[in-house]
Design an enzyme around this catalytic site. Structure first.
Site, PDB file in Angstrom:
ATOM      1  N   CYS A   1      45.538  34.482  -3.090  1.00  0.00           N
ATOM      2  CA  CYS A   1      46.200  33.420  -4.001  1.00  0.00           C
ATOM      3  C   CYS A   1      47.662  33.142  -3.826  1.00  0.00           C
ATOM      4  O   CYS A   1      48.347  32.351  -4.613  1.00  0.00           O
ATOM      5  CB  CYS A   1      46.150  34.056  -5.416  1.00  0.00           C
ATOM      6  SG  CYS A   1      44.395  34.261  -6.026  1.00  0.00           S
TER       7      CYS A   1
ATOM      8  N   HIS B   1      51.746  31.379 -10.359  1.00  0.00           N
ATOM      9  CA  HIS B   1      50.194  31.262 -10.243  1.00  0.00           C
ATOM     10  C   HIS B   1      49.388  31.543 -11.207  1.00  0.00           C
ATOM     11  O   HIS B   1      49.607  32.324 -12.292  1.00  0.00           O
ATOM     12  CB  HIS B   1      49.751  32.417  -9.188  1.00  0.00           C
ATOM     13  CG  HIS B   1      48.313  32.825  -8.999  1.00  0.00           C
ATOM     14  ND1 HIS B   1      47.396  31.848  -8.584  1.00  0.00           N
ATOM     15  CD2 HIS B   1      47.608  34.001  -9.044  1.00  0.00           C
ATOM     16  CE1 HIS B   1      46.459  32.160  -8.505  1.00  0.00           C
ATOM     17  NE2 HIS B   1      46.237  33.393  -8.879  1.00  0.00           N
TER      18      HIS B   1
ATOM     19  N   ASN C   1      41.784  29.450 -12.446  1.00  0.00           N
ATOM     20  CA  ASN C   1      42.519  30.411 -11.438  1.00  0.00           C
ATOM     21  C   ASN C   1      41.743  29.554 -10.001  1.00  0.00           C
ATOM     22  O   ASN C   1      40.658  29.761  -9.709  1.00  0.00           O
ATOM     23  CB  ASN C   1      42.315  31.607 -11.174  1.00  0.00           C
ATOM     24  CG  ASN C   1      42.974  32.513  -9.814  1.00  0.00           C
ATOM     25  OD1 ASN C   1      43.336  31.921  -9.191  1.00  0.00           O
ATOM     26  ND2 ASN C   1      43.254  33.687  -9.965  1.00  0.00           N
TER      27      ASN C   1
HETATM   28  N1  COA Z   1      33.406  38.748 -22.217  1.00  0.00           N
HETATM   29  C1  COA Z   1      33.536  39.575 -23.228  1.00  0.00           C
HETATM   30  N2  COA Z   1      33.824  40.814 -22.960  1.00  0.00           N
HETATM   31  C2  COA Z   1      34.161  41.312 -21.721  1.00  0.00           C
HETATM   32  C3  COA Z   1      34.372  40.317 -20.608  1.00  0.00           C
HETATM   33  C4  COA Z   1      33.737  38.856 -20.933  1.00  0.00           C
HETATM   34  N3  COA Z   1      33.877  37.750 -19.987  1.00  0.00           N
HETATM   35  N4  COA Z   1      34.910  40.812 -19.485  1.00  0.00           N
HETATM   36  C5  COA Z   1      34.993  42.016 -19.861  1.00  0.00           C
HETATM   37  N5  COA Z   1      34.567  42.280 -21.167  1.00  0.00           N
HETATM   38  C6  COA Z   1      34.596  43.465 -21.741  1.00  0.00           C
HETATM   39  C7  COA Z   1      34.779  44.923 -20.966  1.00  0.00           C
HETATM   40  O1  COA Z   1      33.381  45.120 -20.500  1.00  0.00           O
HETATM   41  C8  COA Z   1      35.507  45.922 -21.584  1.00  0.00           C
HETATM   42  O2  COA Z   1      34.562  46.134 -22.703  1.00  0.00           O
HETATM   43  P1  COA Z   1      34.417  47.723 -23.040  1.00  0.00           P
HETATM   44  O3  COA Z   1      35.773  48.218 -23.681  1.00  0.00           O
HETATM   45  O4  COA Z   1      33.479  47.875 -23.944  1.00  0.00           O
HETATM   46  O5  COA Z   1      34.279  48.521 -21.822  1.00  0.00           O
HETATM   47  C9  COA Z   1      36.535  44.868 -22.310  1.00  0.00           C
HETATM   48  O6  COA Z   1      35.803  43.573 -22.405  1.00  0.00           O
HETATM   49  C10 COA Z   1      37.860  44.871 -21.826  1.00  0.00           C
HETATM   50  O7  COA Z   1      37.599  44.917 -20.479  1.00  0.00           O
HETATM   51  P2  COA Z   1      38.939  44.871 -19.532  1.00  0.00           P
HETATM   52  O8  COA Z   1      38.401  44.838 -18.141  1.00  0.00           O
HETATM   53  O9  COA Z   1      39.655  46.128 -19.607  1.00  0.00           O
HETATM   54  O10 COA Z   1      39.493  43.517 -19.857  1.00  0.00           O
HETATM   55  P3  COA Z   1      40.976  43.048 -19.777  1.00  0.00           P
HETATM   56  O11 COA Z   1      41.691  42.797 -20.703  1.00  0.00           O
HETATM   57  O12 COA Z   1      41.760  43.993 -18.559  1.00  0.00           O
HETATM   58  O13 COA Z   1      40.910  41.815 -19.244  1.00  0.00           O
HETATM   59  C11 COA Z   1      40.487  40.686 -17.138  1.00  0.00           C
HETATM   60  C12 COA Z   1      39.793  41.421 -17.899  1.00  0.00           C
HETATM   61  C13 COA Z   1      39.768  40.418 -15.886  1.00  0.00           C
HETATM   62  C14 COA Z   1      40.707  39.083 -17.649  1.00  0.00           C
HETATM   63  C15 COA Z   1      42.028  41.032 -16.738  1.00  0.00           C
HETATM   64  O14 COA Z   1      42.016  42.333 -16.412  1.00  0.00           O
HETATM   65  C16 COA Z   1      42.900  40.316 -15.914  1.00  0.00           C
HETATM   66  O15 COA Z   1      43.168  39.111 -15.880  1.00  0.00           O
HETATM   67  N6  COA Z   1      42.956  40.807 -14.551  1.00  0.00           N
HETATM   68  C17 COA Z   1      43.715  40.267 -13.484  1.00  0.00           C
HETATM   69  C18 COA Z   1      42.817  39.019 -12.781  1.00  0.00           C
HETATM   70  C19 COA Z   1      43.458  38.284 -11.956  1.00  0.00           C
HETATM   71  O16 COA Z   1      44.584  37.813 -12.111  1.00  0.00           O
HETATM   72  N7  COA Z   1      42.959  38.217 -10.905  1.00  0.00           N
HETATM   73  C20 COA Z   1      43.373  37.382  -9.798  1.00  0.00           C
HETATM   74  C21 COA Z   1      44.716  37.847  -9.229  1.00  0.00           C
HETATM   75  S1  COA Z   1      44.808  36.734  -7.797  1.00  0.00           S
END
Ligand code: COA
Length: 333
Positions: free
Chosen positions: A116, A256, A286
């Site tokens: 990215c 980004h 993204n």
């Molecule tokens: N819909 C509903 N619930 C979801 C879900 C979805 N699409 N995806 C995950 N969950 C749930 C998980 O299962 C978890 O449930 P649990 O607490 O019962 O286990 C809960 O939501 C929290 O999950 P978590 O992974 O901690 O969520 P988060 O707040 O970290 O959000 C991302 C997840 C991926 C959105 C976030 O971590 C993120 O944006 N990370 C960076 C990603 C990124 O920028 N990537 C590209 C970099 S170049």
């Protein structure tokens, strides 16, 4: 001799027509609009769903628009750099396919892989090529067909990504404008947190890799989130400080587009209001290497000659960084 600076002289972009919105996604995996909007901030993303079309298709649509908008002949392009993580093929490069299709017969071309952060890294490279005095016009393209490696059964990753491409020309000027400063970093410790496990030379495609779904994008979201917030914020602060940039003289930040919460954290660190942060994540998600140039494409008309811009990105590797650019033309004209 006058100092040569490297400026962007035009922007072209392309996103596919097909819109995958949160409602449709909610029918594919156990998710909902409210969760995606609060945790990520994406309403819809564009998907290239015509069979047989890859990243070079997105890239050449963007490149073609750039050539048309600027009136530049394909023969007058010296070099094309395509930043991508989703090349058409392992080889040859996607860039070679783009120049072949568009008749850029006098250009040399190659891909740059920095996930990215690819566009940011490619811009730094193009700027160095231009300021060396050896080249007059470089096309930098950020292009990714993320849908080609997203697992649409994995609700933690599939809402995030979309497909798109955008292209810019980088050219010399003796005016005090253009690519002024950058701070780019790479740290290999990111590998386990964001990668595609198979398909490369360590683990070539096999029945085992297919059975174990190892050809999809693998992400440990929470870890990636923390590194993205810290590293994008720190490098932006560093670039701002060493160039005398602050909330009063920064026109825009081009971050980004990975997660609205990451963009908010960068804004907080720079003490900037959110309306100075370029954002199109709601509509495109993204698009990896395409997010920065797609933001420039969307906001081009609002940019003025001399505007102070900070660009920042974070991606797999990990790769990250920030750059300071003084915009080169009045885009509304
Ligand atoms: N819909 C509903 N619930 C979801 C879900 C979805 N699409 N995806 C995950 N969950 C749930 C998980 O299962 C978890 O449930 P649990 O607490 O019962 O286990 C809960 O939501 C929290 O999950 P978590 O992974 O901690 O969520 P988060 O707040 O970290 O959000 C991302 C997840 C991926 C959105 C976030 O971590 C993120 O944006 N990370 C960076 C990603 C990124 O920028 N990537 C590209 C970099 S170049």
């Amino acid at each position: 001799m006058e100092k040569i600076n490297a400026i962007i002289t035009g922007v072209g972009g392309y996103v596919p027509d097909y819109v995958l919105n949160n409602e449709e996604l909610s029918r594919m995996v156990d998710t909902n609009d409210e969760w995606i909007m609060t945790r990520i901030g994406i309403k819809e993303r564009r998907i290239l769903n015509e069979e047989g079309l890859g990243t070079s298709y997105l890239a050449r649509k963007a490149a073609k628009q750039l050539l048309q908008k600027t009136g530049v002949s394909p023969l007058d392009v010296d070099c094309v750099i395509v930043a991508t993580t989703t090349p058409d093929y392992h080889f040859p490069s996607t860039a070679s396919i783009v120049i072949g299709k568009l008749g850029m017969e006098n250009a040399f071309a190659y891909d740059l892989q920095a996930a990215c952060s690819g566009f940011l890294f490619a811009m730094d490279t193009a700027s160095a090529l231009i300021t060396s005095g050896r080249y007059k016009r470089i096309m930098v393209i950020g292009a990714d067909k993320m849908s080609s490696m997203v697992d649409y059964t994995d609700r933690a990753t599939c809402p995030i990504f979309g497909d798109g491409a955008a292209a810019v020309f980088v050219e010399p000027t003796t005016e005090d404008l253009g690519w002024k400063d950058s701070y780019l970093r790479t740290d290999g410790k990111g590998l386990p947190f964001l990668c595609m496990k198979a398909g490369g030379s360590v683990c070539p495609p096999s029945y085992f890799s297919l059975d174990n779904r190892m050809h999809y994008l693998h992400q440990e979201g929470r870890t990636v989130f923390k590194f993205a917030v810290t590293n994008m914020s720190d490098t932006c602060a560093l670039i701002a400080e060493r160039n005398g940039l602050n909330k009063d003289n920064i026109a825009w930040v081009i971050p980004h587009q990975a997660n609205v919460r990451i963009i908010e954290a960068v804004a907080n660190r720079l003490e900037l209001p959110m309306d100075k942060m370029m954002m199109n994540i709601q509509r495109y998600g993204n698009t990896s290497a395409a997010t920065l140039p797609l933001a420039l494409w969307d906001y081009e008309k609002q940019l003025k000659k001399g505007d102070n811009l900070i660009l920042t990105a974070f991606g797999a590797g990990f790769t990250w960084g920030a750059a300071y650019m003084k915009w080169g033309y009045d885009s509304s004209k």
